[in-house]
Design a protein around this motif. Structure first.
Motif, mmCIF file in Angstrom:
data_model
loop_
_atom_site.group_PDB
_atom_site.id
_atom_site.type_symbol
_atom_site.label_atom_id
_atom_site.label_comp_id
_atom_site.label_asym_id
_atom_site.label_seq_id
_atom_site.Cartn_x
_atom_site.Cartn_y
_atom_site.Cartn_z
ATOM 1 N N GLY A 282 93.146 -22.425 -23.043
ATOM 2 C CA GLY A 282 91.823 -22.262 -22.458
ATOM 3 C C GLY A 282 91.796 -22.638 -20.985
ATOM 4 N N ARG A 283 92.416 -23.743 -20.648
ATOM 5 C CA ARG A 283 92.455 -24.162 -19.241
ATOM 6 C C ARG A 283 93.277 -23.199 -18.399
ATOM 7 N NH1 ARG A 283 90.051 -28.983 -18.616
ATOM 8 N NH2 ARG A 283 89.710 -30.209 -20.508
ATOM 9 N N ARG A 284 94.322 -22.638 -18.987
ATOM 10 C CA ARG A 284 95.126 -21.636 -18.275
ATOM 11 C C ARG A 284 94.282 -20.429 -17.914
ATOM 12 N NH1 ARG A 284 98.630 -19.260 -22.453
ATOM 13 N NH2 ARG A 284 96.683 -18.115 -22.794
ATOM 14 N N ASP A 285 93.488 -19.929 -18.878
ATOM 15 C CA ASP A 285 92.656 -18.758 -18.613
ATOM 16 C C ASP A 285 91.503 -19.092 -17.673
ATOM 17 O OD1 ASP A 285 94.311 -17.352 -20.263
ATOM 18 O OD2 ASP A 285 92.915 -17.222 -21.943
ATOM 19 N N LEU A 286 90.969 -20.306 -17.776
ATOM 20 C CA LEU A 286 89.902 -20.714 -16.870
ATOM 21 C C LEU A 286 90.388 -20.717 -15.425
ATOM 22 C CD1 LEU A 286 87.043 -21.823 -16.375
ATOM 23 C CD2 LEU A 286 87.973 -24.121 -16.745
ATOM 24 N N ALA A 287 91.611 -21.170 -15.200
ATOM 25 C CA ALA A 287 92.163 -21.190 -13.846
ATOM 26 C C ALA A 287 92.225 -19.781 -13.260
ATOM 27 C CB ALA A 287 93.544 -21.835 -13.858
ATOM 28 N N GLY A 505 91.289 -14.994 -22.572
ATOM 29 C CA GLY A 505 89.972 -15.602 -22.729
ATOM 30 C C GLY A 505 89.601 -16.007 -24.137
ATOM 31 N N LYS A 506 90.488 -15.719 -25.124
ATOM 32 C CA LYS A 506 90.076 -16.067 -26.484
ATOM 33 C C LYS A 506 90.039 -17.571 -26.705
ATOM 34 C CE LYS A 506 94.685 -14.943 -28.182
ATOM 35 N NZ LYS A 506 95.453 -13.950 -28.949
ATOM 36 N N ALA A 507 90.887 -18.324 -26.012
ATOM 37 C CA ALA A 507 90.809 -19.778 -26.133
ATOM 38 C C ALA A 507 89.524 -20.291 -25.483
ATOM 39 C CB ALA A 507 92.027 -20.432 -25.499
ATOM 40 N N LEU A 508 89.067 -19.637 -24.432
ATOM 41 C CA LEU A 508 87.768 -19.983 -23.848
ATOM 42 C C LEU A 508 86.653 -19.720 -24.858
ATOM 43 C CD1 LEU A 508 88.146 -18.474 -20.260
ATOM 44 C CD2 LEU A 508 88.066 -20.902 -20.863
ATOM 45 N N PHE A 509 86.787 -18.605 -25.581
ATOM 46 C CA PHE A 509 85.814 -18.290 -26.631
ATOM 47 C C PHE A 509 85.791 -19.382 -27.692
ATOM 48 C CE2 PHE A 509 85.568 -16.622 -30.999
ATOM 49 C CZ PHE A 509 84.250 -16.201 -31.036
ATOM 50 N N VAL A 510 86.966 -19.832 -28.130
ATOM 51 C CA VAL A 510 87.031 -20.873 -29.156
ATOM 52 C C VAL A 510 86.393 -22.156 -28.640
ATOM 53 C CG1 VAL A 510 88.603 -22.348 -30.482
ATOM 54 C CG2 VAL A 510 88.999 -19.890 -30.365
ATOM 55 N N ARG A 511 86.657 -22.494 -27.379
ATOM 56 C CA ARG A 511 86.058 -23.710 -26.822
ATOM 57 C C ARG A 511 84.530 -23.599 -26.758
ATOM 58 N NH1 ARG A 511 89.324 -27.577 -24.149
ATOM 59 N NH2 ARG A 511 87.298 -28.612 -23.947
ATOM 60 N N SER A 512 84.014 -22.420 -26.427
ATOM 61 C CA SER A 512 82.563 -22.243 -26.402
ATOM 62 C C SER A 512 81.969 -22.340 -27.807
ATOM 63 C CB SER A 512 82.198 -20.893 -25.774
ATOM 64 O OG SER A 512 82.532 -20.876 -24.392
#
Length: 635
Positions: A282-287, A505-512
């Motif tokens: 998630g942090r990788r995709d956020l960057a 972005g799927k890890a960002l989705f999981v975090r949300s």
């Protein structure tokens, strides 16, 4: 042969009142017969109880659906009123000591499904508090009745609060041409944009104007605020008091007791486990998103909902050569709807027959009979476009539970989709929600109403819908209905790029999702006085997307009414769905052998068996995290 429900052509208020009152009279008569000792052996008692279940579900389903979708305010208001009547009778039933004594006096049934019903009814009575003293029972009745009203108020405010912003035409730079054409400037030279999905999603995805994105997202996140603040606070307190009277530390423990997860603490442990798995990717995709953002906003310090989807779209366009505006030209609403029916028909071995001769509650609604082996098993209604006063999100609603030789299963799919070209995300949503609808119908051939339809443990109900989303990402499946205006099918290589882009972005989705799950749990566990501060703090801990200043998301978090503290079920179901999908052949998702086995072992049983048993029967083993972790890691 049983026949579907005949909806009226007019006088909906009269029809609805008669339908519900007839069902409630039937329920009262059955309960009176039980208390008078008319049925004495176990099978007869359970048959009488089942008739009561069916009558209550018939009454509650139609009242709830029409309260959410009917275009006439008086019908919606009547639906809410009658829903309260249904809940009141159901509460009376679950707190009636004489009825409990009748059930408790029965002997174990020989038939496994009958014994399962008997055990469930006795469990419900233990959880209702019928064993407590008269004062406690009276208070539990008050709490139950007040909760129905408060939950309805919470949902109604969300449903009826459509907000709008006005923008200069040049601020629509980046939007598709058909969107701009459908949004001409008014007499004041400005364009009106609402918080309904057909406006909101294109704006947050394509609009280059940062200020306009922020204004519309803020308006959306502030829906139902401040009206719902005291409503939500009361809802949390009422649930906590009920759980306390029933001997639980809090609502999450009471609610989780009958779910797969088992306890309230297990919810937050599960959410924390997923956060740990999703943190690094998630942090990788956020960057990557932040790097894109700084090109436009060099001084940007936050990545909020006003920007995240827009920059995700830019990354997919630049890094994966996927332009959502080019993609959407393959997804005409009419073709997508027809394709959805064709795909699920082939997959599940069922047939849909459109019924243009039946009444519906709005001209947009289409009706279909559903057949299996040439025999009708149910009817579905598709209500897929937004309108004033209608339910704002996407969901499946029951209209009638199916009971063998008594009545067919009926349900409605309620969405807010555009009438022309659709985003691919809309297509995925449509497949997801349709998964609930076919589950309801296919599981509608049950002996007992209690087990009919989507009647498994609540933290499993999303798994079949999440599974069906995969068919909206398959090149062969999409090629059957995703055509441009010239009739050319969506290219396979474009679908492959879309799939690659989706992995971003799927890890960002999981975090949300973890944020939403944690918020639902913590609000119920702690009942904070400052709802906004708790929401902000929870988002900062669990989400990688930042809080948008001045917004109050929790006020329109509609799942707090229905799912209560159990929003985690979306993530729990996602883990199971990934494991289920791993059993299908990715080279042929329409392979009938595995699909029919899935239909018969997962969908058709409804709630007649434990969800874990259904999954193990299909997988040949208990479910695991392996497939989910592989998906998150890009394997």
């Amino acid at each position: 042969m049983t026949e579907p429900l005949a909806l009226p052509a007019d006088d909906w208020t009269g029809w609805l009142r008669r339908r519900v009152e007839t069902a409630l009279t039937e329920a009262r008569d059955q309960l009176a017969a039980l208390k008078d000792g008319a049925p004495r052996d176990t099978d007869a008692v359970l048959a009488c109880w089942n008739a009561t279940d069916l009558a209550l579900r018939n009454a509650g389903a139609v009242a709830h659906l029409l309260a959410e979708v009917h275009p006439e305010p008086e019908v919606r208001a009547l639906g809410d009123e009658l829903s309260r009547e249904v809940h009141r009778l159901d509460t009376d039933r679950e707190l009636d000591r004489d009825l409990y004594d009748v059930i408790a006096a029965t002997t174990p049934a020989q038939d496994p499904s009958a014994e399962r019903l008997r055990e469930r009814v006795l469990r419900d009575y233990r959880r209702s508090g019928v064993h407590l003293d008269d004062t406690a029972v009276a208070r539990l009745r008050e709490l139950a009745e007040r909760l129905v009203t408060v939950e309805q108020d919470f949902g109604r405010v969300i449903r009826e609060d459509t907000r709008a912003v006005r923008a200069r035409p040049e601020q629509l730079d980046g939007l598709p041409e058909d969107f701009r054409a459908a949004h001409p400037a008014g007499s004041d030279g400005l364009v009106e944009l609402t918080t309904d999905y057909p406006d909101l999603i294109p704006i947050v995805t394509f609009c280059r104007d940062e200020q306009l994105r922020r204004e519309l997202v803020a308006a959306s996140l502030n829906r139902a605020w401040p009206t719902n603040d005291p409503v939500l606070a009361e809802m949390l307190e009422l649930r906590a008091e009920r759980a306390g009277l029933l001997g639980h530390d809090g609502w999450p423990d009471y609610d989780a007791e009958v779910k797969m997860i088992g306890s309230g603490k297990a919810i937050i442990d599960f959410v924390d486990q997923l956060v740990a798995v999703a943190d690094a990717p998630g942090r990788r995709d956020l960057a990557v998103l932040q790097e894109q953002q700084r090109r436009d906003q060099p001084d940007a310090v936050a990545m909020t909902r006003a920007d995240s989807r827009y920059y995700e779209e830019l990354v997919r366009r630049e890094s994966y050569d996927v332009d959502a505006q080019q993609v959407r030209r393959y997804f005409d609403f009419g073709r997508v709807r027809a394709g959805l029916l064709d795909v699920t028909s082939r997959l599940l071995g069922i047939e849909y027959r459109e019924r243009t001769d039946v009444s519906t509650w709005h001209e947009d609604v289409t009706a279909y009979d559903v057949l299996l082996d040439n025999e009708p098993i149910g009817r579905i209604y598709l209500d897929l476009h937004p309108r004033e006063g209608k339910f704002k999100h996407a969901a499946q609603f029951d209209l009638a539970p199916g009971v063998t030789d008594v009545q067919l299963a009926e349900g409605a799919l309620v969405c807010n989709l555009p009438r022309g070209l659709m985003e691919h995300s809309h297509v995925v949503t449509l497949f997801h929600e349709f998964g609930h609808l076919v589950h309801h119908v296919l599981a509608g051939r049950q002996r007992y109403a209690r087990f009919s339809g989507v009647a498994t443990e609540w933290d499993f109900v999303e798994a079949p819908s999440m599974l069906l989303e995969h068919w909206a990402w398959d090149a062969d499946v999409l090629a059957s209905f995703a055509l441009d205006e010239d009739g050319t099918a969506i290219p396979r290589e474009l679908v492959e790029r879309m799939r690659a882009a989706d992995r971003f972005g799927k890890a960002l989705f999981v975090r949300s999702q973890a944020f939403y799950a944690a918020l639902a749990y913590l609000l119920h566990r702690d009942r904070p006085r400052d709802l906004l501060q708790t929401s902000i703090e929870t988002q900062r801990r669990y989400d990688l997307i930042d809080y948008l200043d001045g917004t109050h998301f929790y006020a329109s978090f509609g799942h707090l009414a229905g799912y209560t503290s159990a929003y985690y079920t979306y993530l729990w179901s996602l883990v199971i769905a990934k494991d289920l999908f791993a059993q299908f052949d990715p080279a042929d998702l329409l392979d009938p052998e595995i699909a029919r086995r899935y239909r018969d072992e997962i969908l058709a049983p409804g709630g007649s068996r434990e969800a874990a048993e259904l999954v193990e029967a299909f997988l040949g083993r208990p479910y695991s995290f392996d497939a989910f972790e592989g998906w998150l890691a890009g394997r």
